[in-house]
Design a protein around this motif. Structure first.
Motif, mmCIF file in Angstrom:
data_model
loop_
_atom_site.group_PDB
_atom_site.id
_atom_site.type_symbol
_atom_site.label_atom_id
_atom_site.label_comp_id
_atom_site.label_asym_id
_atom_site.label_seq_id
_atom_site.Cartn_x
_atom_site.Cartn_y
_atom_site.Cartn_z
ATOM 1 N N ARG A 1 1.746 6.638 -7.009
ATOM 2 C CA ARG A 1 0.525 7.708 -7.500
ATOM 3 C C ARG A 1 0.931 8.948 -7.360
ATOM 4 O O ARG A 1 0.787 9.778 -8.559
ATOM 5 C CB ARG A 1 -0.783 7.246 -6.420
ATOM 6 C CG ARG A 1 -1.819 7.850 -7.299
ATOM 7 C CD ARG A 1 -3.366 7.665 -6.105
ATOM 8 N NE ARG A 1 -3.095 8.092 -4.691
ATOM 9 C CZ ARG A 1 -2.826 7.501 -3.654
ATOM 10 N NH1 ARG A 1 -2.791 6.404 -3.741
ATOM 11 N NH2 ARG A 1 -2.737 8.374 -2.656
ATOM 12 N N VAL A 2 1.197 9.270 -6.338
ATOM 13 C CA VAL A 2 1.475 10.923 -6.103
ATOM 14 C C VAL A 2 2.891 11.338 -6.842
ATOM 15 O O VAL A 2 2.815 12.562 -7.381
ATOM 16 C CB VAL A 2 1.810 11.225 -4.539
ATOM 17 C CG1 VAL A 2 0.448 10.868 -3.781
ATOM 18 C CG2 VAL A 2 2.864 10.645 -3.896
ATOM 19 N N LEU A 3 4.080 10.650 -6.913
ATOM 20 C CA LEU A 3 5.083 10.892 -7.631
ATOM 21 C C LEU A 3 4.826 11.166 -9.246
ATOM 22 O O LEU A 3 5.259 11.852 -9.783
ATOM 23 C CB LEU A 3 6.120 10.160 -7.467
ATOM 24 C CG LEU A 3 6.731 10.082 -5.978
ATOM 25 C CD1 LEU A 3 7.947 9.146 -5.903
ATOM 26 C CD2 LEU A 3 7.028 11.461 -5.527
ATOM 27 N N GLN A 4 3.871 9.931 -9.777
ATOM 28 C CA GLN A 4 3.699 9.863 -11.063
ATOM 29 C C GLN A 4 2.674 11.107 -11.841
ATOM 30 O O GLN A 4 2.464 11.577 -12.865
ATOM 31 C CB GLN A 4 3.036 8.431 -11.708
ATOM 32 C CG GLN A 4 4.245 7.646 -11.642
ATOM 33 C CD GLN A 4 3.653 6.309 -12.071
ATOM 34 O OE1 GLN A 4 2.521 6.004 -11.974
ATOM 35 N NE2 GLN A 4 4.279 5.459 -12.787
ATOM 36 N N LYS B 1 0.713 -1.385 0.107
ATOM 37 C CA LYS B 1 -0.056 0.061 0.116
ATOM 38 C C LYS B 1 0.756 1.244 0.084
ATOM 39 O O LYS B 1 0.586 2.074 -0.733
ATOM 40 C CB LYS B 1 -0.852 -0.021 1.261
ATOM 41 C CG LYS B 1 -1.877 1.152 1.278
ATOM 42 C CD LYS B 1 -2.984 0.988 2.451
ATOM 43 C CE LYS B 1 -3.699 2.250 2.371
ATOM 44 N NZ LYS B 1 -4.570 2.230 3.627
ATOM 45 N N ASP B 2 1.946 1.351 0.519
ATOM 46 C CA ASP B 2 2.872 2.359 1.054
ATOM 47 C C ASP B 2 3.554 2.793 -0.583
ATOM 48 O O ASP B 2 3.323 3.749 -0.979
ATOM 49 C CB ASP B 2 4.221 2.156 1.862
ATOM 50 C CG ASP B 2 3.449 2.128 3.059
ATOM 51 O OD1 ASP B 2 2.588 2.468 3.738
ATOM 52 O OD2 ASP B 2 4.279 1.467 4.188
ATOM 53 N N ILE B 3 3.880 1.541 -0.982
ATOM 54 C CA ILE B 3 4.761 1.983 -2.520
ATOM 55 C C ILE B 3 3.657 2.328 -3.567
ATOM 56 O O ILE B 3 3.855 3.239 -4.372
ATOM 57 C CB ILE B 3 5.193 0.667 -2.980
ATOM 58 C CG1 ILE B 3 6.305 0.171 -2.069
ATOM 59 C CG2 ILE B 3 5.762 0.838 -4.461
ATOM 60 C CD1 ILE B 3 7.446 0.870 -2.066
ATOM 61 N N GLU C 1 0.338 14.862 -1.194
ATOM 62 C CA GLU C 1 -0.906 14.819 -2.056
ATOM 63 C C GLU C 1 -1.802 15.967 -1.879
ATOM 64 O O GLU C 1 -2.698 16.349 -2.703
ATOM 65 C CB GLU C 1 -1.350 13.379 -1.869
ATOM 66 C CG GLU C 1 -2.651 13.237 -2.750
ATOM 67 C CD GLU C 1 -3.114 11.741 -2.870
ATOM 68 O OE1 GLU C 1 -3.247 11.023 -3.726
ATOM 69 O OE2 GLU C 1 -2.952 11.191 -1.605
ATOM 70 N N THR C 2 -1.933 16.308 -0.388
ATOM 71 C CA THR C 2 -2.774 17.390 -0.281
ATOM 72 C C THR C 2 -2.262 18.634 -0.483
ATOM 73 O O THR C 2 -2.950 19.771 -0.313
ATOM 74 C CB THR C 2 -3.265 17.278 1.242
ATOM 75 O OG1 THR C 2 -2.159 17.405 2.114
ATOM 76 C CG2 THR C 2 -3.721 15.799 1.678
ATOM 77 N N LYS D 1 9.605 3.584 -10.883
ATOM 78 C CA LYS D 1 9.827 2.278 -10.985
ATOM 79 C C LYS D 1 9.407 1.678 -9.738
ATOM 80 O O LYS D 1 9.907 2.008 -8.481
ATOM 81 C CB LYS D 1 11.181 1.765 -11.315
ATOM 82 C CG LYS D 1 11.234 0.445 -11.743
ATOM 83 C CD LYS D 1 12.477 0.064 -12.555
ATOM 84 C CE LYS D 1 12.528 -1.493 -13.155
ATOM 85 N NZ LYS D 1 13.504 -1.826 -13.968
ATOM 86 N N PHE D 2 8.315 0.669 -9.730
ATOM 87 C CA PHE D 2 8.065 -0.429 -8.480
ATOM 88 C C PHE D 2 8.751 -1.400 -8.552
ATOM 89 O O PHE D 2 8.803 -2.294 -9.391
ATOM 90 C CB PHE D 2 6.600 -0.332 -8.721
ATOM 91 C CG PHE D 2 5.821 -0.802 -7.531
ATOM 92 C CD1 PHE D 2 6.397 -1.613 -6.641
ATOM 93 C CD2 PHE D 2 4.251 -0.500 -7.667
ATOM 94 C CE1 PHE D 2 5.595 -2.119 -5.647
ATOM 95 C CE2 PHE D 2 3.608 -1.115 -6.432
ATOM 96 C CZ PHE D 2 4.249 -2.034 -5.614
ATOM 97 N N LEU D 3 9.651 -1.795 -7.402
ATOM 98 C CA LEU D 3 10.208 -3.019 -7.227
ATOM 99 C C LEU D 3 9.808 -3.608 -5.914
ATOM 100 O O LEU D 3 10.110 -3.103 -4.700
ATOM 101 C CB LEU D 3 11.663 -2.597 -7.009
ATOM 102 C CG LEU D 3 12.718 -3.959 -7.220
ATOM 103 C CD1 LEU D 3 12.501 -4.836 -8.541
ATOM 104 C CD2 LEU D 3 13.963 -3.539 -6.915
#
Length: 269
Positions: free
Chosen positions: A33-36, A26-28, A199-200, A47-49
């Motif tokens: 989501r917010v960085l992209q 969930k953290d990743i 995000e906010t 990149k998600f590893l």
């Protein structure tokens, strides 16, 4: 110029002696989501590893710092998982294939040495703007060998520097060198508030439409210590690492303004 991020999460382990971390995925996903989001993080590549072995993890980190980036790029490495502090004080990241020895301790040959990452990859990278975020136990041990400098006022005329912030390296940690981090059913506590601040837009304390590394850490630290007073997130920076600009925030948003006013009133009580 571009922004690159590698998000590493280790939630499952081959060894049954290592507790799984259910909130890591969930953290990743939330960080990705917010960085992209082009209106928020604006990262060129995220990149998600998930659950890498030690060899894969080192290889991906090498590619991030040595192969992908150029001088004016921002490079961000995020790790969520178990951290192990060896008896010599060095920090190791526990990976999917980390083994446990007869004494009940991780075999360091099957983990990733944080000092090795610092010396072999980060210090040799072309990028002059590096951000490392560690949400793991004893994460503050990573920066013990770094030379931290105080935040200084800068007069920067270079257009790229004005857009990206100051050069340098910043390490954000969820805990000190001798402290454990906390996770609940929703994920890492420190990561939760980092994401919330981005995000906010609430981490943009000076309301200039930009969230710097320093602003983000201060926001997350305050929120973490309200929720988990025993946790003490830290920030370490070299050169102007505090001023690296990580994300954008809305300007003139009435809902955000109201939120900040309410939080300010609560803190004054």
């Amino acid at each position: 110029m571009a922004k690159y991020a590698l998000l590493i999460g280790v939630s499952e382990y081959q060894s049954q002696e290592i507790n799984p971390l259910l909130g890591v995925v969930k953290d990743i996903e939330a960080m990705q989501r917010v960085l992209q989001n082009p209106e928020v993080g604006g990262f060129y590549e995220v990149k998600f590893l998930l659950n890498p072995d030690s060899t894969t993890m080192q290889s991906e980190i090498e590619q991030l710092f040595i192969e992908r980036c150029q001088k004016d790029d921002i490079v961000m490495l995020y790790f969520s998982g178990h951290g192990y502090r060896h008896e010599d004080g060095n920090l190791f990241f526990v990976t999917h294939n980390t083994q446990i020895n007869p004494q009940g301790l991780p075999r360091i040959a099957t983990a990733v040495d944080a000092k090795f990452i610092h010396e072999r990859y980060m210090s040799r990278s072309k990028s002059k703007r590096q951000v490392l975020i560690l949400d793991c136990c004893f994460s503050g041990a990573f920066a013990e060998s770094m030379s931290a400098k105080k935040l200084v006022s800068l007069s920067i005329n270079d257009e790229i520097a004005q857009q990206l912030g100051g050069e340098g390296r910043a390490v954000l940690t969820s805990s000190t060198a001798t402290q454990q981090s906390f996770e609940d059913s929703g994920g890492g506590v420190y990561t939760r508030y980092l994401i919330e601040g981005i995000e906010t837009g609430a981490a943009d304390t000076d309301n200039n439409g930009v969230i710097t590394v320093d602003e983000l850490h201060k926001y997350a630290k305050r929120k973490v210590q309200e929720a988990k007073p025993a946790m003490k997130p830290e920030i370490f920076a070299v050169r102007e690492g505090y001023t690296i600009r990580l994300a954008k925030a809305p300007v003139g948003d009435p809902q955000l303004k109201y939120r900040k006013e309410v939080e300010g009133c609560v803190r004054k009580r």
